[in-house]
Structures are given as C-alpha cells and as structure tokens.
Enzyme design. Sequence first.
Site, PDB file in Angstrom:
ATOM      1  N   GLY A 159      43.651  39.922  33.058  1.00  7.89           N
ATOM      2  CA  GLY A 159      42.223  39.868  32.722  1.00  7.89           C
ATOM      3  C   GLY A 159      41.927  39.424  31.302  1.00  7.89           C
TER       4      GLY A 159
ATOM      5  N   PRO B 124      48.902  38.747  33.107  1.00  7.40           N
ATOM      6  CA  PRO B 124      47.863  37.756  32.832  1.00  7.40           C
ATOM      7  C   PRO B 124      48.056  36.463  33.614  1.00  7.40           C
ATOM      8  CG  PRO B 124      49.457  37.789  31.058  1.00  7.40           C
ATOM      9  CD  PRO B 124      49.860  38.877  31.990  1.00  7.40           C
TER      10      PRO B 124
ATOM     11  N   ARG C 294      34.884  26.627  39.760  1.00 12.68           N
ATOM     12  CA  ARG C 294      34.387  27.753  38.952  1.00 12.68           C
ATOM     13  C   ARG C 294      32.898  27.651  38.580  1.00 12.68           C
ATOM     14  NH1 ARG C 294      35.887  29.298  34.589  1.00 12.68           N
ATOM     15  NH2 ARG C 294      36.038  31.491  35.127  1.00 12.68           N
TER      16      ARG C 294
ATOM     17  N   CYS D  30      28.612  16.474  49.028  1.00  7.27           N
ATOM     18  CA  CYS D  30      27.281  16.393  49.646  1.00  7.27           C
ATOM     19  C   CYS D  30      26.512  17.710  49.580  1.00  7.27           C
ATOM     20  CB  CYS D  30      27.444  15.986  51.103  1.00  7.27           C
ATOM     21  SG  CYS D  30      28.411  17.215  51.997  1.00  7.27           S
TER      22      CYS D  30
HETATM   23  N1  LLP Z   1      46.581  40.795  38.668  1.00  6.33           N
HETATM   24  C1  LLP Z   1      45.830  40.928  39.764  1.00  6.33           C
HETATM   25  C2  LLP Z   1      46.144  41.970  40.720  1.00  6.33           C
HETATM   26  C3  LLP Z   1      44.752  40.051  39.989  1.00  6.33           C
HETATM   27  O1  LLP Z   1      44.010  40.185  41.076  1.00  6.33           O
HETATM   28  C4  LLP Z   1      44.470  39.038  39.048  1.00  6.33           C
HETATM   29  C5  LLP Z   1      43.363  38.111  39.238  1.00  6.33           C
HETATM   30  C6  LLP Z   1      45.303  38.929  37.914  1.00  6.33           C
HETATM   31  C7  LLP Z   1      46.350  39.835  37.761  1.00  6.33           C
HETATM   32  C8  LLP Z   1      45.125  37.869  36.858  1.00  6.33           C
HETATM   33  O2  LLP Z   1      43.901  37.907  36.244  1.00  6.33           O
HETATM   34  P1  LLP Z   1      43.609  36.977  34.969  1.00  6.33           P
HETATM   35  O3  LLP Z   1      44.536  37.396  33.866  1.00  6.33           O
HETATM   36  O4  LLP Z   1      43.837  35.584  35.377  1.00  6.33           O
HETATM   37  O5  LLP Z   1      42.174  37.221  34.653  1.00  6.33           O
HETATM   38  N2  LLP Z   1      38.984  32.799  40.303  1.00  6.33           N
HETATM   39  C9  LLP Z   1      38.440  33.605  39.220  1.00  6.33           C
HETATM   40  C10 LLP Z   1      39.397  34.658  38.758  1.00  6.33           C
HETATM   41  C11 LLP Z   1      39.897  35.538  39.864  1.00  6.33           C
HETATM   42  C12 LLP Z   1      40.932  36.510  39.423  1.00  6.33           C
HETATM   43  C13 LLP Z   1      41.520  37.246  40.566  1.00  6.33           C
HETATM   44  N3  LLP Z   1      42.556  38.149  40.213  1.00  6.33           N
HETATM   45  C14 LLP Z   1      38.004  32.682  38.091  1.00  6.33           C
HETATM   46  O6  LLP Z   1      38.140  31.477  38.219  1.00  6.33           O
HETATM   47  O7  LLP Z   1      37.467  33.153  37.082  1.00  6.33           O
END
Ligand code: LLP
Length: 416
Positions: free
Chosen positions: A228, A272, A310, A344
């Site tokens: 996150g 991450p 996105r 479209c």
């Molecule tokens: N761990 C778990 C269990 C997750 O579900 C996720 C992301 C991460 C780690 C990694 O999160 P990050 O560090 O990338 O924030 N498509 C969305 C983001 C969806 C994230 C889903 N889970 C976007 O484009 O903002």
Amino acid sequence: MHKYFTVNTNFYGKTSPDKLIKEFGSPLYVYNEAIFRERCREMANLIPIENFKSNFSIKANSNIELLKIAREEGLHADAMSPGEIFVLLKAGFQPEEIFYISNNVSEEEMKYAIDRGILVSVDSLSQLEMLGRINRGGDVAVRFNPGVGAGHHEKVVTAGKKTKFGVNLDLIDDVKRIIKKYDLKLVGINQHIGSLFMDASAFVESVKYILEVAKQFENLEFVDFGGGFGIPYRKQEGQPRLDLKELGNKLAEIITAWRKEYGKNVRIKIEPGRYIVAECGVLLGTVYAKKKNYGHTYIGTDLGFNVLMRPVMYDSHHDIEVYKNGKPSEGTETEVVDIVGNICESGDIMAKERELPVIDEGDIIGVMDAGAYGYSMASNYNNRLRPAEVLIQLDGTPRIIRRRDTLEDLIRNFEI
Ligand code: LLP
C-alpha cells in the site's frame, strides 16, 4: 520542461519516445531498469532490523523480465492466483520465496499452491476449513482484518468495516479451533489495509494492531504487514514522496519492542506492489486527432482504457508529458484539453481538463507512473491489441521484454 520527470531522470537513456514508437509501435509501455532497481532496493531495506523481507506484489506488474530483476534485487513475491504462481516459478522464484495470498479460491487452486510447496494464506473460516481438509497437518497463514483501512479510492481499501477481506478479530477462537481440528501449523499472520497511502499513520496503526493479534498465537515464524506504500502521482505539482526513512525507523522501534515481548526474532514482511514498479513505467501513445466539441478540446489518441484503466476505474491522476518531434515540448503556449482514447465509450478519458503545452496531430503523449496496474490490468476490449513492453536497460539501450499482441492472438482460443 524541468517539471518533466523523464528529463530529470534521463528516463529514455540513449533512445527517445519517437524512436521507441517507430521501432516497437504505439501505444507502448516503457520501463526504466535503473529506477526499477532503485525502488526494489528501497523496499528491500525499508525496515532497518534483522530478519526483514520485502515481497513484490506482482499483481502490480508481472512481466517476467521485471520479475527476474526483482529477484536479483533480493525480493520475494506474493501471488494472488495460480497464474501468478506459474509466472513466478517461470521467472525463477523458488517455492519458499512465494506467498500465496488467497481469497475465495477453489480446492483445485489451493492444491495448485500446496502441491508446489508454496505457503497459502487464507482469509475466512470456510477457506481455513478447506485448507485443513486438503492439507491436514500442513502449514498455513491467516490474513486478519486489523479494523483500520486506507487507500486512494474506496475500491482499494482492503481492511476496516467495509471489505470482503480478512478474518475479523472476534473470530480468533474459531481460527484456533479449526487449526487444532486439522492439526495445522499457523506459521504466519498477514494483513493488507489498502492501496496507496501517502500518510503512513494508518499503516503504523495497523502494524500495532496486527502485532497485538500476533501475541495471541505462539511460535509464529512471520508477521506480514502488507503493501500500500504510495507514490506521488502529482510530481508536476511538486507532491512530496513518502518519507521512507522516518517510516522505517518508526517501524523498527515498534518491532524491536514487540519482539522482546514475544520472545522470538519473528520475521517481518511487507508486500508492496505499486511503490516498486509504478514510477519506472511510462505509457507512450500517439495523437491522431484534435477537435473541439461544444467548446471542449479533445486530443484523440490510441491511449484507450484498454491499455491503462486506472483513470476510468478510479478517477486516478497520471501526469502527462508532451513530446514534439521526439523532444519534450518546451510548452510556453498551453491549452486546456481532455486526452481521450480510441474505445467506443464516452468515459474513455485518460486525462481530464489538463492544461498542457499545445498539442498537435503526430505528437507523442507520455503517461507517467504507469508501471503499476497498467499492463497488468490491460485488456483486449474492442479487440484491441495489448501493447509491447520495452525495458530501457542500465546502459541506456532499449530491449523488448514482451511483444505486442497480434491479430492471431485474438482468435487463438477458438476452433476455426
Ligand atoms: N498485498 C495484497 C494482499 C494486496 O491485495 C495488494 C493490492 C498488495 C499487497 C499491493 O498493494 P500496493 O502496494 O500495490 O498498493 N488496481 C489498483 C490497486 C489495487 C490493489 C489491490 N491489492 C490501482 O490501480 O490503484
């Protein structure tokens, strides 16, 4: 022009956007290896303690060549599906370097991981029962919902009161009962509060929570805090970065005190995705049309939401760069425009009401910070072809790391 990220980072190395498009086609995903490696290292060293490991959450980007580099940089990985496990194994990750964070999966999928010696995290009592049935006496991890969430959009907040994820803390006794029933070994607990925080306070809170939860289980081998970690998508406005040093030191303090109390040097993990791969990726596209509809100026490009979802899905902002004759536009004269794609649907807008250097047909558009959740969420909607992916290597030269879809790819699953 000095606001241009790609100028400040020498992003394109020995090549340029126009040469890249000429050689590999438009649209095109371009990644910079030096930036990718730097982000891998930042996460690998985030918390200055012993026995700490960062996973790369490959849902953000699962290009095999990038995965190989991430492994070289010492990262492990988490997977969300058998497909991600398959790709990770192909990229050279060992089973013990992969963590399968499952959510609502079939027995078949769970077995896919277990048969390969990959640890599975479950996030409901039903799935814990399922795992017990198919792997009695085996290892397991459980994902808890720490009660606090965070994220850039409600669709990506994955903890707290409004989410399908994680086991609620009031079910800990049931977790213990099922573990005993099937003679399972709880080797780790994990969480993920959501995607993209720029203020780390919710993350730190969740870490304290999960470490409290961990005290209720003996002999854990790891606690995984999730991902996150946010990146500044508004660099052109001077948005600051997360202060990783401060966050790392704060976490180190909390963990050291907790380990003392727990009595064991339990491994600490994070996972991450975005932080590692977003900023090393730029999506290039070409301007084919320009028009004014009822006073609104539209820049028509090949950057449909099939290539980067996105903005349409979360109203996300990506900084835009404009290249003219292969060079970043000096941009003294500007206008307010919508950059739109070729799909479209009226909602097919990559960037809304942006003040940008005047854009003409034939110019190239660069969409910044597109490395995470870009290609991995791309589709063949409208039977469009997914773009190629190119890596600008450390020596500044480009290497193709995934070819563009072909028309034949569109019919490869039909019997005709
Ligand atoms: N761990 C778990 C269990 C997750 O579900 C996720 C992301 C991460 C780690 C990694 O999160 P990050 O560090 O990338 O924030 N498509 C969305 C983001 C969806 C994230 C889903 N889970 C976007 O484009 O903002």
